[in-house]
Design a protein around this motif. Structure first.
Motif, PDB file in Angstrom:
ATOM      1  N   GLY A  16       0.818  -1.191   0.000  1.00  0.00           N
ATOM      2  CA  GLY A  16       0.000   0.000   0.000  1.00  0.00           C
ATOM      3  C   GLY A  16       0.852   1.241   0.000  1.00  0.00           C
ATOM      4  O   GLY A  16       2.059   1.191  -0.243  1.00  0.00           O
ATOM      5  N   SER A  17       0.201   2.362   0.295  1.00  0.00           N
ATOM      6  CA  SER A  17       0.877   3.653   0.305  1.00  0.00           C
ATOM      7  C   SER A  17       0.921   4.192   1.718  1.00  0.00           C
ATOM      8  O   SER A  17      -0.113   4.244   2.395  1.00  0.00           O
ATOM      9  CB  SER A  17       0.123   4.636  -0.598  1.00  0.00           C
ATOM     10  N   VAL A  18       2.114   4.582   2.151  1.00  0.00           N
ATOM     11  CA  VAL A  18       2.294   5.096   3.504  1.00  0.00           C
ATOM     12  C   VAL A  18       3.206   6.307   3.464  1.00  0.00           C
ATOM     13  O   VAL A  18       3.763   6.650   2.419  1.00  0.00           O
ATOM     14  CB  VAL A  18       2.896   4.021   4.435  1.00  0.00           C
ATOM     15  N   GLN A  19       3.351   6.923   4.630  1.00  0.00           N
ATOM     16  CA  GLN A  19       4.238   8.067   4.773  1.00  0.00           C
ATOM     17  C   GLN A  19       5.585   7.611   5.323  1.00  0.00           C
ATOM     18  O   GLN A  19       5.691   6.531   5.941  1.00  0.00           O
ATOM     19  CB  GLN A  19       3.629   9.081   5.737  1.00  0.00           C
ATOM     20  N   THR A  20       6.582   8.439   5.149  1.00  0.00           N
ATOM     21  CA  THR A  20       7.899   8.169   5.721  1.00  0.00           C
ATOM     22  C   THR A  20       7.781   7.944   7.226  1.00  0.00           C
ATOM     23  O   THR A  20       7.099   8.689   7.921  1.00  0.00           O
ATOM     24  CB  THR A  20       8.840   9.355   5.450  1.00  0.00           C
ATOM     25  N   GLY A  21       8.440   6.878   7.672  1.00  0.00           N
ATOM     26  CA  GLY A  21       8.419   6.548   9.082  1.00  0.00           C
ATOM     27  C   GLY A  21       7.330   5.566   9.490  1.00  0.00           C
ATOM     28  O   GLY A  21       7.350   5.039  10.602  1.00  0.00           O
TER      29      GLY A  21
END
Length: 121
Positions: free
Chosen positions: A10-15
């Protein structure tokens, strides 16, 4: 030929964290080493990490060491790639692999089509 089913991505944010699972439709999962590769656009396929069939030893690429872990549950015929502290450079298609009597670095004979992992900054 064995059937591998990979879930997650999926798509996530940094960290952020993500967990991929890979289930194998086999009679005796204990005999299979499991691993993950990844491929980013325009780049060579890269070995990410693996877990051996014999003693659950794990090996990871330097680029993910300390952030990614692999575990397995032989009662569920499943291995997991836990990805923590994700970075944009981790963005790639992640492919699960299996190999009969394989150690943590291969030899793998069966692969999934892969799942997209996108990490945005």
């Amino acid at each position: 030929q064995i059937l591998l089913v990979e879930l997650g991505g999926g798509s996530v944010q940094t960290g952020d964290s993500l967990r991929l699972s890979c289930a194998a439709a086999v009679r005796d999962f204990t005999g299979y080493g499991m691993g993950w590769f990844r491929q980013a656009p325009g780049k060579e396929r890269e070995f990410v990490g693996g877990i051996g069939y014999k003693d659950n030893a794990t090996v990871f690429a330097d680029s993910v060491k300390g952030r990614f872990t692999i575990s397995r549950d032989n009662t569920r015929n499943t291995a997991w790639l836990q990805m923590n502290s994700l970075k944009p450079e981790d963005t790639a298609v992640y492919v699960c692999a299996a190999g009969l009597f394989a150690g943590p670095t291969g030899q793998y004979a069966w692969y999934t089509q892969g799942t997209q992992v996108t990490v945005s900054s």
